[in-house]
Design a protein around this motif. Sequence first.
Motif, PDB file in Angstrom:
ATOM      1  N   TRP A  36       0.852  -1.285  -0.034  1.00  0.00           N
ATOM      2  CA  TRP A  36      -0.126   0.056  -0.101  1.00  0.00           C
ATOM      3  C   TRP A  36       0.822   1.291  -0.015  1.00  0.00           C
ATOM      4  O   TRP A  36       0.487   2.140  -0.666  1.00  0.00           O
ATOM      5  CB  TRP A  36      -1.076   0.050   1.129  1.00  0.00           C
ATOM      6  N   VAL A  37       1.775   1.439   0.941  1.00  0.00           N
ATOM      7  CA  VAL A  37       2.892   2.581   0.849  1.00  0.00           C
ATOM      8  C   VAL A  37       3.566   2.667  -0.449  1.00  0.00           C
ATOM      9  O   VAL A  37       3.705   3.752  -1.017  1.00  0.00           O
ATOM     10  CB  VAL A  37       3.793   2.295   2.090  1.00  0.00           C
ATOM     11  N   ASP A  38       4.125   1.627  -0.817  1.00  0.00           N
ATOM     12  CA  ASP A  38       4.713   1.471  -2.393  1.00  0.00           C
ATOM     13  C   ASP A  38       3.820   1.822  -3.552  1.00  0.00           C
ATOM     14  O   ASP A  38       4.229   2.213  -4.551  1.00  0.00           O
ATOM     15  CB  ASP A  38       5.531   0.160  -2.495  1.00  0.00           C
ATOM     16  N   THR A  39       2.450   1.867  -3.432  1.00  0.00           N
ATOM     17  CA  THR A  39       1.645   1.994  -4.489  1.00  0.00           C
ATOM     18  C   THR A  39       1.364   3.575  -4.722  1.00  0.00           C
ATOM     19  O   THR A  39       0.972   4.020  -3.691  1.00  0.00           O
ATOM     20  CB  THR A  39       0.416   1.217  -4.398  1.00  0.00           C
ATOM     21  N   PRO A  40       1.231   4.080  -5.653  1.00  0.00           N
ATOM     22  CA  PRO A  40       0.953   5.600  -5.904  1.00  0.00           C
ATOM     23  C   PRO A  40      -0.414   5.746  -5.186  1.00  0.00           C
ATOM     24  O   PRO A  40      -1.232   4.832  -5.405  1.00  0.00           O
ATOM     25  CB  PRO A  40       1.084   5.679  -7.212  1.00  0.00           C
ATOM     26  N   GLU A  41      -0.812   6.885  -4.437  1.00  0.00           N
ATOM     27  CA  GLU A  41      -1.953   7.268  -3.977  1.00  0.00           C
ATOM     28  C   GLU A  41      -3.120   7.036  -4.799  1.00  0.00           C
ATOM     29  O   GLU A  41      -4.191   6.285  -4.467  1.00  0.00           O
ATOM     30  CB  GLU A  41      -1.931   8.570  -3.136  1.00  0.00           C
ATOM     31  N   ALA A  42      -3.104   7.326  -6.037  1.00  0.00           N
ATOM     32  CA  ALA A  42      -4.319   7.271  -7.092  1.00  0.00           C
ATOM     33  C   ALA A  42      -4.495   5.958  -7.529  1.00  0.00           C
ATOM     34  O   ALA A  42      -5.529   5.830  -7.759  1.00  0.00           O
ATOM     35  CB  ALA A  42      -3.650   8.288  -8.169  1.00  0.00           C
ATOM     36  N   GLU A  43      -3.557   5.007  -7.147  1.00  0.00           N
ATOM     37  CA  GLU A  43      -3.981   3.668  -7.762  1.00  0.00           C
ATOM     38  C   GLU A  43      -4.183   2.668  -6.451  1.00  0.00           C
ATOM     39  O   GLU A  43      -4.311   1.508  -6.654  1.00  0.00           O
ATOM     40  CB  GLU A  43      -2.469   3.018  -8.337  1.00  0.00           C
ATOM     41  N   ARG A  44      -4.182   3.288  -5.340  1.00  0.00           N
ATOM     42  CA  ARG A  44      -4.629   2.590  -4.085  1.00  0.00           C
ATOM     43  C   ARG A  44      -6.327   2.179  -4.017  1.00  0.00           C
ATOM     44  O   ARG A  44      -7.003   3.215  -4.105  1.00  0.00           O
ATOM     45  CB  ARG A  44      -4.363   3.134  -2.849  1.00  0.00           C
ATOM     46  N   PRO A  45      -6.802   1.233  -4.374  1.00  0.00           N
ATOM     47  CA  PRO A  45      -8.246   1.126  -4.134  1.00  0.00           C
ATOM     48  C   PRO A  45      -8.823   1.312  -2.777  1.00  0.00           C
ATOM     49  O   PRO A  45      -8.490   0.833  -1.799  1.00  0.00           O
ATOM     50  CB  PRO A  45      -8.325  -0.591  -4.501  1.00  0.00           C
ATOM     51  N   ALA A  46      -9.910   2.185  -2.851  1.00  0.00           N
ATOM     52  CA  ALA A  46     -10.425   2.495  -1.682  1.00  0.00           C
ATOM     53  C   ALA A  46     -11.220   1.302  -0.701  1.00  0.00           C
ATOM     54  O   ALA A  46     -10.990   1.371   0.516  1.00  0.00           O
ATOM     55  CB  ALA A  46     -11.847   3.448  -2.122  1.00  0.00           C
TER      56      ALA A  46
END
Length: 259
Positions: A36-46
Amino acid sequence: MLKDIKLVETFNISTLINALIVAYTDRFYKRLAKWWVDTPEAERPAKLTAQLNVFAEAYEQLDQAYLLSSKSALTERIKEKDQRRDDLLTSLREIITIKLRIGTAEEKEAALLIKDIDARYAVKQRDRYEEEGLKMAQMCSDLIGSMKNTKALQAIGAKELVQEMQTVNTECRELVTLRNSERSQQDKGQMQAARDRMVEEYRLMVLILNALALTDADEQRYEPLVRELNEDIRYYRKVVLQKKEGKDDEDPEPDQQQA
């Protein structure tokens, strides 16, 4: 054509003993949190983010319940008694070694007899309280309950030492029994509730993760994470199988295994 997408394998974590379910879900959570930390914020599924927060709360509840079940006001007293009986056993073995080396003929004969009895019970120090305490109780009873063995203890000057070891061991075993009874009454329900919640939140997390892996436009987005999670699952499955079959050998944890 069907996509060949790797999914998190089915694993019933309710089969794990308390220590292992805590260790496994801690590793599981850290893997997800790192992803989750390594994934860009825009690509983190809600949906995954929300479930990750719920999972973290469930893990905290489980961890606290486990810590409480592992602690007791009696623990320090048990440790003190266990240390004392281990020290006494060490002293007995040192006396045997000395008498066999430089004792008189009578002392050597007596020391050899006591050494054989010690070897027969093979009490391990700083090991399982219940199992080793029982063996020590049996050994002390054998040493003190026989006239022949008592005379041998007297010959090497260890009778009082063994009597004290027997007393301390009895006290230690009684404290362990009391602590176990205390735990079973106070902590069983709390730990079970935490386990039940974790099992459910884990199930939901895996469902969400697999659904995302199947529907995401980027087929490789979840592949590294899923691979790591499956390596952990296979490792813990093996650990559980070994426990059930009574195997003592331990494999290195997944991160320590050779590629």
